[in-house]
Design an enzyme around this catalytic site. Sequence first.
Site, mmCIF file in Angstrom:
data_model
loop_
_atom_site.group_PDB
_atom_site.id
_atom_site.type_symbol
_atom_site.label_atom_id
_atom_site.label_comp_id
_atom_site.label_asym_id
_atom_site.label_seq_id
_atom_site.Cartn_x
_atom_site.Cartn_y
_atom_site.Cartn_z
ATOM 1 N N ASN A 42 9.292 35.459 -27.507
ATOM 2 C CA ASN A 42 9.682 34.292 -26.341
ATOM 3 C C ASN A 42 11.296 33.963 -26.574
ATOM 4 O O ASN A 42 11.942 33.793 -25.404
ATOM 5 C CB ASN A 42 8.836 33.226 -26.525
ATOM 6 C CG ASN A 42 8.737 32.615 -28.002
ATOM 7 O OD1 ASN A 42 8.892 33.167 -28.849
ATOM 8 N ND2 ASN A 42 8.486 31.369 -27.537
ATOM 9 N N GLU A 59 6.152 28.886 -38.597
ATOM 10 C CA GLU A 59 6.154 28.174 -37.499
ATOM 11 C C GLU A 59 5.517 28.562 -36.490
ATOM 12 O O GLU A 59 5.472 29.768 -35.719
ATOM 13 C CB GLU A 59 7.727 28.176 -36.952
ATOM 14 C CG GLU A 59 8.071 27.163 -35.903
ATOM 15 C CD GLU A 59 8.547 27.565 -34.424
ATOM 16 O OE1 GLU A 59 7.709 27.223 -33.765
ATOM 17 O OE2 GLU A 59 9.651 28.154 -34.292
ATOM 18 N N CYS A 103 7.416 27.505 -27.678
ATOM 19 C CA CYS A 103 6.532 26.777 -28.669
ATOM 20 C C CYS A 103 6.496 25.308 -28.709
ATOM 21 O O CYS A 103 5.854 24.681 -28.894
ATOM 22 C CB CYS A 103 6.747 27.475 -30.104
ATOM 23 S SG CYS A 103 8.462 27.284 -30.796
#
Length: 491
Positions: free
Chosen positions: A159, A258, A292
């Site tokens: 992403n 993460e 995110c």
Amino acid sequence: MSSTTAVKYAQWNKLYIAGEWRQGSSARTVVVRNPYSREVLTELPLASVEDIDVAYRRAQEAQAAWAETSAFARAEVMERAAALLAQRKDEIVKYLVEETGSSQLKAGIEVDSSIGDIKLAAEYAHRMTAVILPSAIPGKENRVYRTPVGVVGAITPWNWPFYLSIRVVAPALATGNAIVLKADSQTPITGGLLVADLFEQAGLPPGLLSVVVADLDEIGDAMVEHPVPRVISFTGSTAAGRHIAEVAARSLRKVALELGGNNVFIVLDDADVDRAVAAAAFGKYLHQGQICIATNRMIVHRKVYDAFVEKFKAATEKVKVGDPADPDTVICPLINERQAKRILGLIDESLKQGARLVLEGKLEGQLMYPYILTDVTNDMPIAKNEIFGPVAAILPVDSEEEAIQVANDSDYGLSGAVFTGDLERGIRVAQRIVTGMIHVNDQTVNVESNVPFGGEKSSGIGRYCGEWGLEEFTTLKWISVQKEPRVYPFS
């Protein structure tokens, strides 16, 4: 793929393994397409388990000399890489637009953030320090040295592929480590090959950085199970992160994770609604929500709820959807059709459970026009799951206390935001939200090189960036020096 199919970037058909550009030895290949036009960008032979082994073994060999290299030399490589990246910004932006479906705005932010992280990494090289501490034992001196861990294995997503790879590669190298990076097969150019090209141009000695792209069905856990890496860095889904942590724990190796986010955007009863709407639209629709730290749940006090919904709908209707190459476009294509179908499923199930559709989008190929759902409750799929798309879920609450309870009623805790007319009130609320990062009178998508980035609960372990990022790729060694004979009790 047919041999007659045109490939736009035929030069990106090799991996970077042990300082050499070579074809992956797997029999499998990946065809990388522009998610908007479906144009074929490259066809890339993938890495095998043997390629990964070569990359790790060579990294281990090269790292010992790199750790002994002066901090000034390591910093110079980082500084050259940052300068080269600044010179190549337009080129990298173009690749991000074409390979990832990034808007011009998002791609520019991604490159600028990468430059900042590389510049900070140059400082890391000079912070591999030692301290001398006193001892209770006569004639003893205690020294504590900060040292590289050795070899880092990194797995990064599609992403924000360039930045999320730089965020690991630059600090790992600057602190004297070697690194093997596995880029996502959907974005191998921006997620890895351009990173390797950049550091090769910057003069990084061969072997310290390898970039592989592989099929998980073929390599399994080879990136994590290999005996060489001492730290595994992973950015991606919570489910995958849990698995990686379990595999790494068998070898007692450190992980930096993460993971997913279900980020809240709280609007209190005294908030400036216009400011809140502007921030919410940015935090929701940047990179079509495929971030995110994108805004996931908008938790709005009933006193301002109707006004917020009306103005947010009006703002959303002005957001341009379409071609990423158009600089005015905000919402670009989703990364693949599978993601689009998953999101539509979340919407349908939530509507069945009582959510109200106040703006109905549509799907054209991989382009998803925005949806707005109101009267959402925390137990609906659209609120329980990370959306990763241009869908706004707006939840009404009756009080500040309820807003806090709803915000914390989630397995995730990555980012968040609180809008209020009273900054001190906003800070008090922010302190009560269980999350790694939260922003008062701003939106959820914030990244700065000098502050800690990471989550709580199922959103991850550890912190990237700032002085805290230094901890992830280094370890401490205590060396005591007995400068005069020691008297032992029974000698």
